[in-house]
Each structure stands twice: as C-alpha cells, then as structure tokens.
Design an enzyme around this catalytic site. Structure first.
Site, short mmCIF file in Angstrom:
data_model
loop_
_atom_site.label_atom_id
_atom_site.label_comp_id
_atom_site.label_asym_id
_atom_site.label_seq_id
_atom_site.Cartn_x
_atom_site.Cartn_y
_atom_site.Cartn_z
N ASP A 40 0.91 -1.27 -0.10
CA ASP A 40 0.01 -0.10 -0.04
C ASP A 40 0.86 1.44 0.02
OD1 ASP A 40 -2.63 1.26 1.89
OD2 ASP A 40 -2.25 1.46 -0.25
N ASN A 98 1.07 7.28 3.18
CA ASN A 98 1.40 6.50 3.90
C ASN A 98 2.93 6.69 4.42
OD1 ASN A 98 -0.98 5.16 4.59
ND2 ASN A 98 -0.45 3.59 3.01
N LYS A 136 2.25 4.42 -0.95
CA LYS A 136 1.48 5.80 -1.53
C LYS A 136 1.83 7.12 -0.70
CE LYS A 136 -2.86 4.81 0.82
NZ LYS A 136 -4.29 4.71 0.61
C1 LIG Z 1 -3.47 7.16 5.21
N1 LIG Z 1 -3.64 8.47 6.25
C2 LIG Z 1 -4.90 9.12 5.79
C3 LIG Z 1 -3.52 8.07 7.60
C4 LIG Z 1 -3.13 9.20 8.32
C5 LIG Z 1 -3.41 8.77 9.90
C6 LIG Z 1 -2.90 10.09 10.86
C7 LIG Z 1 -1.69 10.45 10.41
N2 LIG Z 1 -1.12 11.58 11.28
C8 LIG Z 1 -1.56 12.57 11.10
O1 LIG Z 1 -2.57 12.98 10.58
N3 LIG Z 1 -0.99 13.68 11.84
C9 LIG Z 1 0.06 13.81 12.07
C10 LIG Z 1 0.64 12.50 12.70
C11 LIG Z 1 1.76 12.35 13.45
N4 LIG Z 1 2.37 11.39 13.63
C12 LIG Z 1 1.79 10.13 13.22
C13 LIG Z 1 2.42 9.00 13.57
C14 LIG Z 1 1.95 7.77 13.13
C15 LIG Z 1 0.83 7.67 12.38
C16 LIG Z 1 0.14 6.59 12.03
C17 LIG Z 1 1.14 5.48 12.22
C18 LIG Z 1 0.72 4.28 11.65
CL1 LIG Z 1 1.88 2.97 11.39
C19 LIG Z 1 -0.45 3.94 11.02
O2 LIG Z 1 -1.01 2.74 10.87
C20 LIG Z 1 -1.49 5.08 11.23
CL2 LIG Z 1 -3.01 4.94 10.74
C21 LIG Z 1 -0.98 6.31 11.55
C22 LIG Z 1 0.32 8.78 12.04
C23 LIG Z 1 0.88 10.18 12.43
C24 LIG Z 1 0.04 11.30 11.98
C25 LIG Z 1 -1.19 10.57 9.03
C26 LIG Z 1 -1.66 9.44 8.01
#
Ligand SMILES: CN(C)C[C@H]1CC[C@H](N2C(=O)NCc3cnc4ccc(-c5cc(Cl)c(O)c(Cl)c5)cc4c32)CC1
Length: 341
Positions: free
Chosen positions: A133, A138, A135
């Site tokens: 996945d 991610n 992209k």
């Molecule tokens: C595919 N997208 C929509 C998903 C978004 C989810 C929120 C994320 N996010 C922010 O929105 N703001 C700041 C932010 C800061 N530190 C993060 C650290 C880890 C993760 C994280 C790690 C793993 Cl392994 C995982 O599986 C998921 Cl879902 C999230 C997200 C963070 C983050 C960005 C990507």
C-alpha cells in the site's frame, strides 16, 4: 469507557486528535516518564469487524521492524473494547500534503526523499514482507524532515518468502500494479516497485500518472501503462519512471537495481543505505542504566526485562529513551511522579 482509557493514562498524557486513518483515530500524546511526544492510534474493537486480522498483521509486522525510515511501534495496549498502538510521532504530517502544498518537488528534493523511500522498502523486503500500500499518504515527515513509512495493515509475509506469489488484490487502485488489479498471481516485491514508480511520478509531477473517476477506465489506463510526461521532467527521470512502471513485471526494475541506479546516484557518492541504524534487540547501556536507577533494579535484571520486548511500558520507556539519545536530548527519566488523584 474510563476503564479503557485508565491503562493508557497511567503512562501517557493524551491530547487532541491529529488525524484519522480508515478505522482508526490518531491522537497526540506524551510519554510521562520520558516527556517524549507520541502518536496514539486508537481502534474500537467493535468497529474493527473483519479488519481485526489487519490490525493483528500490522502489530506483528511492526514488532519486527526497526529502521530509520519506518515508523516505530513503542507500546501495544489492549483493553476490554479498544486497541491502542503507541507510535513514533511525525510532526510534518503526510508527504501527500507536502507535495500538494508545493505543486510538485524539484528533482533534487525528490531524490532526497525517494532514496529514503527505497531504503525503507528494501529493508521491509529484506525482512520478507511486501508493503502493498505504498502511496504518499503512507509516508510521514518527522521532526528532522525525514520520511517514515506507515500503515502495515495490508503487508504480506508469504510463507516461503517473497519468492512466493500472492493473490489478494489490495491497496489503492491508482498505485496498484497491472498484474495485481488483473487478479493474477503476483510477486509482492514487483508490485511494490510499480507503486514506488507511481509514487516517484507524484513527487516529480504533482499528479497521478493513471487517474480516472471510473474504475474500469482507470484499470484500462493502468494495464495499458501509458502516461503523460510533463515538460519539466529530465530525460533521466523519464527513463527511471519508464523502468519502474513496466506493465510486464519481469521487465520491471528490481529493488536491488534501484539502490545504485544512475538517477539515484546523481549528486551522491554511495548507493542507498538500506540497512537499519538501530538493529532490533540492540541494548544501549546509557538507557539501561537510567532505567535501572529509576526502577531501583540491578542493571542485569533491567537488561533482561527490556530484552523480553513485550511492547509494554518497559519497551516503550526503553525505546523512547533511545530516541531521546539519538536526537541529542538527555537520557533522563522524569524524577518526580505527580500524585495520582
Ligand atoms: C493514510 N492516512 C490517511 C493515515 C493518516 C493517519 C494520521 C496520520 N497523522 C496525522 O494525520 N497527523 C500527524 C501525525 C503524526 N504522527 C503520526 C505517527 C504515526 C501515524 C500512524 C502510524 C501508523 Cl503505523 C498507522 O497505521 C497510522 Cl493509521 C498512523 C500517524 C501520524 C500522524 C497521517 C496518516
């Protein structure tokens, strides 16, 4: 319910929601003992349904990953109705938003980021996993403006290694390889290279090479493999894109060929370094000593406790102390524990 949050609040201050990812909510948190910021991925078990195996996959995969360009898992807390994943915080947010803000990146800036992406993917493949996945959504930007790969919910570890074929059609269509969307048996590593080609295109061009609101039209474009090259692309960039987005997976570049590809080497003297800088199981003396003092235990018994890697409070404290040390901050745990009201 409070009982679920109680376990989390023993070890973390929890602030507001910083993002949502499919069936999860992500909140900003702070690890009380080290003061380090963390991202807390919160999942309601009842909402997971058939996604529960995906969460288990992500957890087991991330426990096996320790790499400078892979988002680190620190702590897994499972309560009556929730699963909490405490993860490495990336204040720069998604690479996707960064590209949008700049329309597209220069070849030079793209090369810095793409070398980090190839480093992460080569490491993941070497561990026997395909991400599936890949992209810009991610890939997150950390506080040093470096990339961290996230979301291992769709990754696969074929029983016989990456030499085995996969069947499940998954991931985001616009980034999916032709063989994958045609439902053929495919090799995870080859499909990941195609997705990295699409990723490279989005970095350099600020748009998708294959795009259409209609699924069937999109599929036709992907299987045809023809896309527009914007006028600002160098001939070297055009060539690399062509070698990665080969419809025939057997003609497609291999990850090993990417590491020292001429385009990747422009302005660099060495191939992409994909080995980890923080091997799993590595025990750092300074961190062990600080923990031993704090827990009033011997260094030996502290080392044994940490070496169990249970992804509990002990693992989280050790890894966050190590992160502090690697960022040049003092390897210190909070001396004073506020009274529990
Ligand atoms: C595919 N997208 C929509 C998903 C978004 C989810 C929120 C994320 N996010 C922010 O929105 N703001 C700041 C932010 C800061 N530190 C993060 C650290 C880890 C993760 C994280 C790690 C793993 Cl392994 C995982 O599986 C998921 Cl879902 C999230 C997200 C963070 C983050 C960005 C990507």
């Amino acid at each position: 319910p409070l009982s679920d949050a109680a376990e989390l609040l023993k070890y973390y201050e929890v602030y507001d929601t910083i993002g949502t990812g499919g069936f999860a909510k992500v909140k900003l948190g702070r690890h009380i003992l080290t003061g380090e910021k963390v991202a807390i991925k919160i999942m309601e078990k009842k909402n997971l349904g058939e996604d529960l195996p995906r969460v288990k996959t992500e957890i087991e995969t991330m426990k096996n990953m320790s790499h400078q360009h892979v988002c680190r898992l620190y702590h897994v807390i499972e309560t009556h109705s929730r699963i909490y994943l405490v993860l490495e915080y990336c204040p720069g947010g998604e690479l996707f938003d960064y590209i949008i803000a700049k329309a597209h990146l220069s070849e030079e800036e793209t090369r810095v980021f793409f070398r980090q992406i190839v480093s992460a993917v080569a490491y993941v493949h070497n561990k026997g996993y395909a991400h599936r996945d890949l992209k810009p959504e991610n890939l997150l930007i950390d506080d040093d403006h470096n990339l961290k790969l996230i979301d291992f919910g769709l990754c696969a570890k074929p029983k016989g290694g990456l030499g085995d074929e996969l069947m499940t059609c998954c991931g985001s269509p616009a980034y999916a390889a032709p063989e994958l969307i045609q439902g053929k048996a495919y090799f995870g590593a080859e499909a990941d290279v195609w997705s990295m080609g699409v990723l490279l295109y989005t970095l350099l061009c600020g748009s998708l090479p294959f795009d259409d609101d209609n699924h069937m039209a999109l599929f036709r474009k992907i299987t045809r493999g023809k896309y527009w090259n914007p006028p600002w692309l160098s001939s070297d960039s055009i060539l690399l894109l062509k070698q990665m987005m080969q419809v025939d997976p057997k003609r497609r570049l291999k990850v090993g060929q990417l590491l020292d590809h001429p385009w990747m080497m422009k302005g660099y003297s060495s191939p992409v370094e994909w080995h980890t800088r923080q091997p799993l199981g590595h025990i750092d003396d300074d961190c062990i000593i600080e923990m031993a003092v704090h827990m009033k235990r011997s260094k030996q018994s502290t080392m044994h406790l940490v070496s169990e890697w249970k992804y509990d409070q002990t693992t989280a404290t050790y890894l966050l102390l190590l992160a502090k040390k690697q960022s040049g901050r003092p390897v210190r745990l909070l001396r004073y524990i506020p009274p529990q009201e």
